[in-house]
Design a protein around this motif. Sequence first.
Motif, PDB file in Angstrom:
ATOM      1  N   TYR A 104       0.801  -1.225   0.000  1.00 54.07           N
ATOM      2  CA  TYR A 104       0.000   0.000   0.000  1.00 54.07           C
ATOM      3  C   TYR A 104       0.833   1.273   0.000  1.00 54.07           C
ATOM      4  O   TYR A 104       0.687   2.118  -0.888  1.00 54.07           O
ATOM      5  CB  TYR A 104      -0.948  -0.001   1.203  1.00 54.07           C
ATOM      6  CG  TYR A 104      -1.779   1.248   1.310  1.00 54.07           C
ATOM      7  CD1 TYR A 104      -2.808   1.498   0.399  1.00 54.07           C
ATOM      8  CD2 TYR A 104      -1.546   2.196   2.311  1.00 54.07           C
ATOM      9  CE1 TYR A 104      -3.568   2.660   0.481  1.00 54.07           C
ATOM     10  CE2 TYR A 104      -2.298   3.349   2.398  1.00 54.07           C
ATOM     11  CZ  TYR A 104      -3.316   3.584   1.481  1.00 54.07           C
ATOM     12  OH  TYR A 104      -4.059   4.723   1.560  1.00 54.07           O
ATOM     13  N   ARG A 108       1.117   3.710  -3.255  1.00 53.74           N
ATOM     14  CA  ARG A 108       0.375   4.962  -3.061  1.00 53.74           C
ATOM     15  C   ARG A 108       1.274   6.152  -3.346  1.00 53.74           C
ATOM     16  O   ARG A 108       0.864   7.112  -4.023  1.00 53.74           O
ATOM     17  CB  ARG A 108      -0.163   5.039  -1.635  1.00 53.74           C
ATOM     18  CG  ARG A 108      -0.947   6.322  -1.362  1.00 53.74           C
ATOM     19  CD  ARG A 108      -1.367   6.455   0.082  1.00 53.74           C
ATOM     20  NE  ARG A 108      -0.237   6.651   0.984  1.00 53.74           N
ATOM     21  CZ  ARG A 108      -0.370   6.942   2.281  1.00 53.74           C
ATOM     22  NH1 ARG A 108      -1.572   7.062   2.815  1.00 53.74           N
ATOM     23  NH2 ARG A 108       0.707   7.106   3.034  1.00 53.74           N
ATOM     24  N   ALA A 249       1.277   1.291   8.225  1.00 56.86           N
ATOM     25  CA  ALA A 249       0.383   0.630   7.269  1.00 56.86           C
ATOM     26  C   ALA A 249      -0.943   0.250   7.915  1.00 56.86           C
ATOM     27  O   ALA A 249      -2.015   0.433   7.321  1.00 56.86           O
ATOM     28  CB  ALA A 249       1.069  -0.604   6.695  1.00 56.86           C
ATOM     29  N   GLU A 252      -3.041   3.281   8.285  1.00 56.09           N
ATOM     30  CA  GLU A 252      -3.558   3.797   7.024  1.00 56.09           C
ATOM     31  C   GLU A 252      -4.618   2.868   6.430  1.00 56.09           C
ATOM     32  O   GLU A 252      -5.646   3.329   5.929  1.00 56.09           O
ATOM     33  CB  GLU A 252      -2.408   3.969   6.030  1.00 56.09           C
ATOM     34  CG  GLU A 252      -1.322   4.949   6.466  1.00 56.09           C
ATOM     35  CD  GLU A 252      -1.750   6.390   6.349  1.00 56.09           C
ATOM     36  OE1 GLU A 252      -2.682   6.668   5.582  1.00 56.09           O
ATOM     37  OE2 GLU A 252      -1.151   7.244   7.025  1.00 56.09           O
ATOM     38  N   VAL A 253      -4.358   1.571   6.443  1.00 55.75           N
ATOM     39  CA  VAL A 253      -5.236   0.616   5.779  1.00 55.75           C
ATOM     40  C   VAL A 253      -6.373   0.160   6.679  1.00 55.75           C
ATOM     41  O   VAL A 253      -7.454  -0.191   6.211  1.00 55.75           O
ATOM     42  CB  VAL A 253      -4.417  -0.609   5.292  1.00 55.75           C
ATOM     43  CG1 VAL A 253      -5.309  -1.635   4.611  1.00 55.75           C
ATOM     44  CG2 VAL A 253      -3.311  -0.162   4.346  1.00 55.75           C
ATOM     45  N   MET A 255      -6.588  -2.624   8.447  1.00 53.40           N
ATOM     46  CA  MET A 255      -6.874  -4.006   8.090  1.00 53.40           C
ATOM     47  C   MET A 255      -7.634  -4.731   9.185  1.00 53.40           C
ATOM     48  O   MET A 255      -8.482  -5.581   8.926  1.00 53.40           O
ATOM     49  CB  MET A 255      -5.562  -4.735   7.776  1.00 53.40           C
ATOM     50  CG  MET A 255      -5.731  -6.163   7.285  1.00 53.40           C
ATOM     51  SD  MET A 255      -4.150  -6.930   6.866  1.00 53.40           S
ATOM     52  CE  MET A 255      -3.403  -7.055   8.506  1.00 53.40           C
TER      53      MET A 255
END
Length: 320
Positions: A104, A108, A249, A252-253, A255
């Motif tokens: 990602y 990005r 990450a 941001e993601v 998950m």
Amino acid sequence: MNLTQLTAFRAVMESATLSEAAEKLGRTQPAVSLAIRSLEEALGLKLFERRGRQLLPVPEAHYLHAESDDILNRLSNVADTMKSLINGQSGSLNVASMPGPSNYLFPRYISRVIGETPDVRISLSSRTSPQIRELAATQGLDFGFADMIGREASTTTFRQETISADCFCAMPKDHDLAAKDEIDWQDLDNLPLGLLQSTHHSHQKTVKALNDAGCTANVVLDCQFFLPIMSFISAGHCLSVVDPLTAVAEREVKMTNGQVVFRRMKAGFRYRYTIVFPIFRPMSQLARMVKDGWRAEVMELLTQVGANPSFTPTDPVPEP
């Protein structure tokens, strides 16, 4: 023939008078006349019949006009392309990143920095850190982003820039340790841990740090990459000591939908990332711009999560 002569000739062919041609070129009329005369002398041919203030082209001049127009347009296109290459607006880019950032953060950034530049061709791949180093050593990419695996930069095959930052402890959001701002190694004594594979330096350094603190390293899960471990942490199966970009990450993601939180390790080893690039494959302006921008991006992301990043530039390439 030279470019000055051809430029003056085309201007005269496309103008009603000599003075108009001179005005188009931003030159004096005598300078344009001299360029035409020198071109005629070089060709051994009168290109114009002079009737008063007018220059009437002979038939051969029309052929030369078509050819010179093509030449000058091609040169203009070359000049524009070179400007685009210099400004990083065109060209090709061959880059690679280790898993984690390659999922990602890295794409990005690449997509954002390239923006709406259709003339850039991109090859972006996900590789392990050893593979990225081998690609750099064989001059097989423009640059790659990897973690430090104990191998120092080669002075004969590739160079590297290093970014180091504090590690984080990843844990379920409802874990008792989530109430702390920072985590001590003693806090992890005998707690179930998920780490990278035992051959990876972060696994080895984590176990060593626990042993040095007089603690037991209770490793219940090992995995090739950090991000899959997040699922086990969110399920309450284990905790982990992870690199700071994994914390970025996950933030941001999202998950795990916020089921995993991160707390900075209070002491111990710092995680090291490297940007590697070949020695014998000179870096284009585009690649240099993207590489330097990615370094700044990583430093900013690590600063935002409180990882206290530091940067070590590469040494100059040794003289042959």
